[in-house]
Design a protein around this motif. Structure first.
Motif, PDB file in Angstrom:
ATOM      1  N   GLN A   1       0.468  -1.239  -0.088  1.00 19.85           N
ATOM      2  CA  GLN A   1       0.003   0.120   0.199  1.00 19.85           C
ATOM      3  C   GLN A   1       0.958   1.530   0.269  1.00 19.85           C
ATOM      4  OE1 GLN A   1      -2.812  -0.534   2.978  1.00 19.85           O
ATOM      5  NE2 GLN A   1      -3.850  -2.004   2.427  1.00 19.85           N
ATOM      6  N   LEU A   2       2.410   1.000  -0.254  1.00 16.65           N
ATOM      7  CA  LEU A   2       2.984   2.394  -0.454  1.00 16.65           C
ATOM      8  C   LEU A   2       2.691   2.949  -1.670  1.00 16.65           C
ATOM      9  CD1 LEU A   2       6.422   0.704   1.195  1.00 16.65           C
ATOM     10  CD2 LEU A   2       4.655   2.320   2.032  1.00 16.65           C
ATOM     11  N   GLY A   3       2.783   4.530  -1.266  1.00 18.80           N
ATOM     12  CA  GLY A   3       2.086   5.465  -2.043  1.00 18.80           C
ATOM     13  C   GLY A   3       2.961   5.317  -4.032  1.00 18.80           C
ATOM     14  N   ASP A   4       4.168   4.859  -3.672  1.00 23.74           N
ATOM     15  CA  ASP A   4       5.366   5.539  -4.817  1.00 23.74           C
ATOM     16  C   ASP A   4       5.593   4.123  -4.804  1.00 23.74           C
ATOM     17  OD1 ASP A   4       8.330   5.435  -5.832  1.00 23.74           O
ATOM     18  OD2 ASP A   4       6.971   7.286  -6.112  1.00 23.74           O
ATOM     19  N   PRO A   5       5.492   3.980  -6.708  1.00 28.17           N
ATOM     20  CA  PRO A   5       5.973   2.326  -7.115  1.00 28.17           C
ATOM     21  C   PRO A   5       7.011   2.076  -6.832  1.00 28.17           C
ATOM     22  CG  PRO A   5       4.166   3.293  -8.435  1.00 28.17           C
ATOM     23  CD  PRO A   5       4.724   4.481  -7.596  1.00 28.17           C
ATOM     24  N   ALA A   6       8.560   3.063  -6.873  1.00 27.68           N
ATOM     25  CA  ALA A   6       9.643   2.627  -7.434  1.00 27.68           C
ATOM     26  C   ALA A   6      10.022   2.414  -5.463  1.00 27.68           C
ATOM     27  CB  ALA A   6      10.109   3.852  -7.090  1.00 27.68           C
ATOM     28  N   VAL A   7       9.035   3.224  -4.763  1.00 27.23           N
ATOM     29  CA  VAL A   7       9.328   3.140  -3.034  1.00 27.23           C
ATOM     30  C   VAL A   7       8.783   1.744  -2.899  1.00 27.23           C
ATOM     31  CG1 VAL A   7       9.328   3.731  -1.264  1.00 27.23           C
ATOM     32  CG2 VAL A   7       9.593   5.432  -2.896  1.00 27.23           C
ATOM     33  N   ARG A   8       7.854   1.634  -3.500  1.00 29.67           N
ATOM     34  CA  ARG A   8       7.262  -0.263  -2.875  1.00 29.67           C
ATOM     35  C   ARG A   8       8.214  -0.989  -3.623  1.00 29.67           C
ATOM     36  NH1 ARG A   8       3.101  -0.463  -6.327  1.00 29.67           N
ATOM     37  NH2 ARG A   8       2.486   1.839  -5.775  1.00 29.67           N
TER      38      ARG A   8
END
Length: 106
Positions: free
Chosen positions: A6-13
Motif C-alpha cells: 500500500q506504499l504510495g510510490d511504486p519505485a519506493v514500494r
C-alpha cells in the motif's frame, strides 16, 4: 504500520519489497544505474552499504508513515548488526526507479 503493498510510490514500494525479501536482484532492479545514497548524512557506496546493512545482516523495514507522495518514509528498521531503530528515508525517483536514497535515525 503501512503494508508494503500500500506504499504510495511504486519505485519506493519495489525498494522496500526487495529489502524485506533480502532480494539482491530485485534491489538492484529498483535502483537506477549509478544510484547514490547517504546514511546519517554521509554518502556511502550503495553496493557495500546494502551488503552490510541489508543482505548479510537480514535488514527489514516496517513502515510507520509516509509523506511527499510516498517518497519520504518513517520506518522501524532492524538488522542483525544494530537491532531495531526508528529511521527516516527520503527517496529521489527518476524514470520509475530510485536514483538516490537517504536514510538516518529519526
Amino acid at each position: 504500520m503501512i503494508p508494503v503493498n500500500q506504499l504510495g510510490d511504486p519505485a519506493v514500494r519495489a525498494f522496500v519489497t526487495a529489502v524485506n525479501a533480502g532480494d539482491r536482484e530485485a534491489f538492484g532492479a529498483a535502483l537506477t544505474p549509478g544510484a547514490t545514497m547517504s546514511d546519517d548524512g554521509t554518502d556511502r557506496d550503495v553496493d557495500d552499504w546494502a551488503e552490510r546493512e541489508i543482505f548479510s545482516s537480514h535488514g527489514h523495514m516496517d513502515v510507520e508513515a509516509e509523506s511527499d507522495g510516498g517518497r519520504s518514509l518513517v520506518a522501524d528498521y532492524r538488522n542483525d548488526t544494530w537491532g531495531a531503530m526508528r529511521t527516516a528515508w527520503r527517496f529521489t525517483v527518476d524514470d520509475g526507479r530510485v536514483s538516490r536514497f537517504e536514510t538516518g535515525q529519526a
